[in-house]
Design a protein around this motif. Structure first.
Motif, PDB file in Angstrom:
ATOM      1  N   ARG A 111     -31.433  27.957  66.507  1.00 60.34           N
ATOM      2  CA  ARG A 111     -30.129  28.224  65.895  1.00 60.34           C
ATOM      3  C   ARG A 111     -30.251  28.724  64.465  1.00 60.34           C
ATOM      4  NH1 ARG A 111     -26.390  23.244  66.276  1.00 60.34           N
ATOM      5  NH2 ARG A 111     -24.895  24.772  65.528  1.00 60.34           N
ATOM      6  N   LEU A 151     -32.826  23.437  66.470  1.00 61.74           N
ATOM      7  CA  LEU A 151     -32.452  23.868  65.122  1.00 61.74           C
ATOM      8  C   LEU A 151     -33.166  25.155  64.738  1.00 61.74           C
ATOM      9  CD1 LEU A 151     -32.372  20.453  63.282  1.00 61.74           C
ATOM     10  CD2 LEU A 151     -30.431  21.964  63.690  1.00 61.74           C
ATOM     11  N   ARG A 201     -31.194  27.112  61.760  1.00 65.48           N
ATOM     12  CA  ARG A 201     -30.655  26.116  60.827  1.00 65.48           C
ATOM     13  C   ARG A 201     -31.821  25.442  60.107  1.00 65.48           C
ATOM     14  NH1 ARG A 201     -24.882  25.321  60.947  1.00 65.48           N
ATOM     15  NH2 ARG A 201     -24.205  26.270  62.893  1.00 65.48           N
TER      16      ARG A 201
END
Length: 116
Positions: free
Chosen positions: A65, A62, A67
């Motif tokens: 990415r 995460l 995020r």
């Protein structure tokens, strides 16, 4: 007799992902108890190791990415993956086997296809 159309796009449920994942985790507890009773505490060791790895790989991917980490860790999907994999592996399985299996399931099977 008329046809009743109850397919998923027309049926809306108020259940959230975290609640469904919590129910799945709850459903795995009897199997975990039976497997621990018959085969010893090796299943629990594998479960703890798999859970730590799943949450770690989930957070790392995460972050890569870009995020938000907290909401995706709290939805419980990584823990469900860890629980199901730990119950499928033999008790006292090697640490590297669990590491490879969790890494593949989180990185390739989950995040390569866009997440949950």
């Amino acid at each position: 007799m008329g046809l009743i159309n109850l397919s998923s796009p027309h049926h809306h449920s108020m259940s959230k992902t975290s609640r469904v994942m919590a129910l799945v985790l709850l459903a795995t507890l009897p199997g975990l108890a039976v497997q621990s009773y018959f085969y010893g505490y090796g299943t629990l060791i594998t479960l703890v190791w798999a859970s730590v790895l799943a949450l770690g790989f989930e957070a790392a991917i995460l972050k890569l990415r870009k995020r938000p980490i907290k909401p995706f860790l709290l939805d419980g999907s990584a823990l469900v993956t860890a629980f199901l994999l730990a119950l499928a592996l033999p008790p006292f399985s090697p640490w590297w086997l669990t590491l490879i299996a969790i890494a593949f399931s989180i990185i390739f099977a989950k995040h390569l296809y866009g997440g949950l």
